[in-house]
Design an enzyme around this catalytic site. Structure first.
Site, PDB file in Angstrom:
ATOM      1  N   SER A  73       0.728  -1.285   0.225  1.00 56.54           N
ATOM      2  CA  SER A  73      -0.051   0.082   0.165  1.00 56.54           C
ATOM      3  C   SER A  73       0.855   1.054   0.071  1.00 56.54           C
ATOM      4  O   SER A  73       0.219   2.491  -0.066  1.00 56.54           O
ATOM      5  CB  SER A  73      -0.873   0.042   1.192  1.00 56.54           C
ATOM      6  OG  SER A  73      -1.972  -0.772   1.126  1.00 56.54           O
ATOM      7  N   LYS A  76       0.284   3.246  -2.762  1.00 58.87           N
ATOM      8  CA  LYS A  76      -0.710   4.558  -3.019  1.00 58.87           C
ATOM      9  C   LYS A  76      -0.467   5.779  -2.856  1.00 58.87           C
ATOM     10  O   LYS A  76      -1.252   6.638  -3.118  1.00 58.87           O
ATOM     11  CB  LYS A  76      -1.702   3.935  -1.630  1.00 58.87           C
ATOM     12  CG  LYS A  76      -2.694   2.620  -1.737  1.00 58.87           C
ATOM     13  CD  LYS A  76      -3.673   2.642  -0.375  1.00 58.87           C
ATOM     14  CE  LYS A  76      -4.617   1.536  -0.575  1.00 58.87           C
ATOM     15  NZ  LYS A  76      -4.205   0.158  -0.410  1.00 58.87           N
ATOM     16  N   SER A 138      -6.171   3.148   4.574  1.00 55.45           N
ATOM     17  CA  SER A 138      -5.548   2.347   3.399  1.00 55.45           C
ATOM     18  C   SER A 138      -6.573   1.637   2.504  1.00 55.45           C
ATOM     19  O   SER A 138      -6.308   0.481   2.194  1.00 55.45           O
ATOM     20  CB  SER A 138      -4.495   1.551   4.073  1.00 55.45           C
ATOM     21  OG  SER A 138      -3.464   1.040   2.957  1.00 55.45           O
TER      22      SER A 138
END
Length: 402
Positions: A73, A76, A138
């Protein structure tokens, strides 16, 4: 100044300067630092790590920093960069609403059993909420909803992510989704994650405060920011965690102490507890072991570079304002050795402000910093006859390869 060169590809020229400076209690800035001497004093449990000074781009510590790894993540941050860009360009607004499609819901929402904002299927949600769903929780569902809202599909968005990454200087990163869920071709290096974090801090200051938000409430859900650094009292105000079984636990963190910001990336850790401890440790070491030191005033001429085919045989070099470097604070009373490096002779025309050289500064313990140097004035091109004379001159003085 003596001119030196090494013949690796293009000829590299250097002018050496000896700088006897006292580094007791102060440090240095640069556009890239690999603190080799200091790095031996710090050992991390992370499989991949990097520590970077945000103001200068100096790398204070690195371990496997250029190896490609599944970023989970943490990638991201690139998804968020795309949204921030669209907001800044006026293509969308914070109150623009995007649909939670069945694909986004199944892939990243409640049915996926991954980190999710828990947006209901076929619900329209504001960009401002989706951003916080990505940053704080997240949320994979929020990430895909943003991707589809901006590009029509996650695949098209991933392609746009990679294109934008190249534009902002990420040369190796490859993206296949908006979430960081495992894909064998979805890869980044910790160095490029740090560069991306630095880019966000410097380019989108109006959106960056979202990263410091510790809580986010959405409908009946109360989310707590997954970034462990925010709760350790060390000055952290961002950025993003990541975890998948293929690459372990990681975090991109940003910490400010005494008006100085560092970004660290650690990943490949075995547990959440290791991530929390290692991310704190690398920041504590970085602020303790390094500092900034000013070498030249703004506008001060640092040296000259040879020019071929111009109305001057030399161009003066200066920094972009005050010239500082980041290097270890200790031992005290270090002597710095500086070298001006460029591929030359340079070819006219040269415009004032062009980046044309680098100042390489080495400390007594072999830590080094690189700072970009810029043309202090224009050098205009001359005609064919003068260029021929310049060629003869440079060959006679061994400044041109024969």
């Amino acid at each position: 100044m003596a001119h030196v060169f090494s013949t690796t590809g293009l000829r590299r020229w250097g002018a050496f300067l000896l700088l006897a400076v006292c580094l007791a209690g102060v440090g240095i800035s640069a556009d890239r630092v690999s603190a080799q001497g200091a790095s031996t004093e710090y050992v991390t449990k992370a499989k991949y790590a990097v520590l970077m000074d945000v103001e200068t781009g100096a790398v204070l510590y690195q371990y496997n920093a250029d190896q490609m790894v599944a970023p989970a993540s943490m990638s991201k941050l690139m998804t968020l960069t795309m949204v921030f860009k669209a907001l800044k360009d006026g293509k969308i607004k914070l109150d623009t609403e995007f649909l939670m499609s069945e694909y986004a819901w199944r892939t990243g929402g409640a049915p996926s059993r991954t980190s999710a904002m828990m947006v209901p299927l076929n619900t329209r949600t504001k960009v401002s909420e989706l951003l916080r769903g990505v940053i704080v929780e997240s949320g994979n569902d929020a990430s895909i909803a943003l991707a589809e809202g901006l590009a029509g599909s996650e695949a098209a968005f991933a392609q746009a992510m990679e294109e934008e990454a190249r534009l902002i200087g990420l040369k190796k990163s490859t993206f296949r989704n908006a979430t960081g869920l495992f894909n064998a071709e979805h890869l980044m290096t910790v160095r490029e994650l740090a560069l991306l974090g630095r880019y966000i801090v410097r380019t989108y200051p109006e959106f960056y405060p979202m990263f410091a938000e510790k809580n986010f409430n959405y409908r009946t859900h109360k989310f707590i920011n997954r970034n462990p650094l925010l709760f350790q009292g060390i000055g952290a105000d961002g950025m993003k965690t990541g975890h998948i079984k293929e690459s372990g636990y990681g975090v991109v963190g940003s910490v400010v102490q005494n008006n100085r910001r560092l970004i660290a990336v650690v990943t490949g850790l075995q547990t959440d507890a290791e991530r929390r401890e290692e991310s704190r440790r690398i920041f504590e070491w970085g602020f303790r072991a390094f500092g900034e030191f000013k070498l030249y005033e703004a506008g001060e001429i640092i040296g000259k570079a040879k020019v071929w085919g111009g109305d001057s045989l030399n161009v003066s070099l200066m920094g972009a304002g005050e010239l500082t470097v980041v290097l270890p604070k200790y031992p005290a009373n270090q002597k710095l050795r500086a070298e001006i490096i460029y591929s030359g002779p340079l070819k006219a025309p040269i415009n004032k402000g062009d980046q044309i050289a680098t100042l390489l500064v080495r400390s007594s313990n072999d830590a080094f910093a690189e700072v970009p140097l810029y043309a202090a004035h224009d050098v205009k091109p001359v005609g064919m006859i003068w260029r021929g004379l310049h060629s003869l001159y440079f060959m006679a003085t061994r400044y041109l390869p024969i």
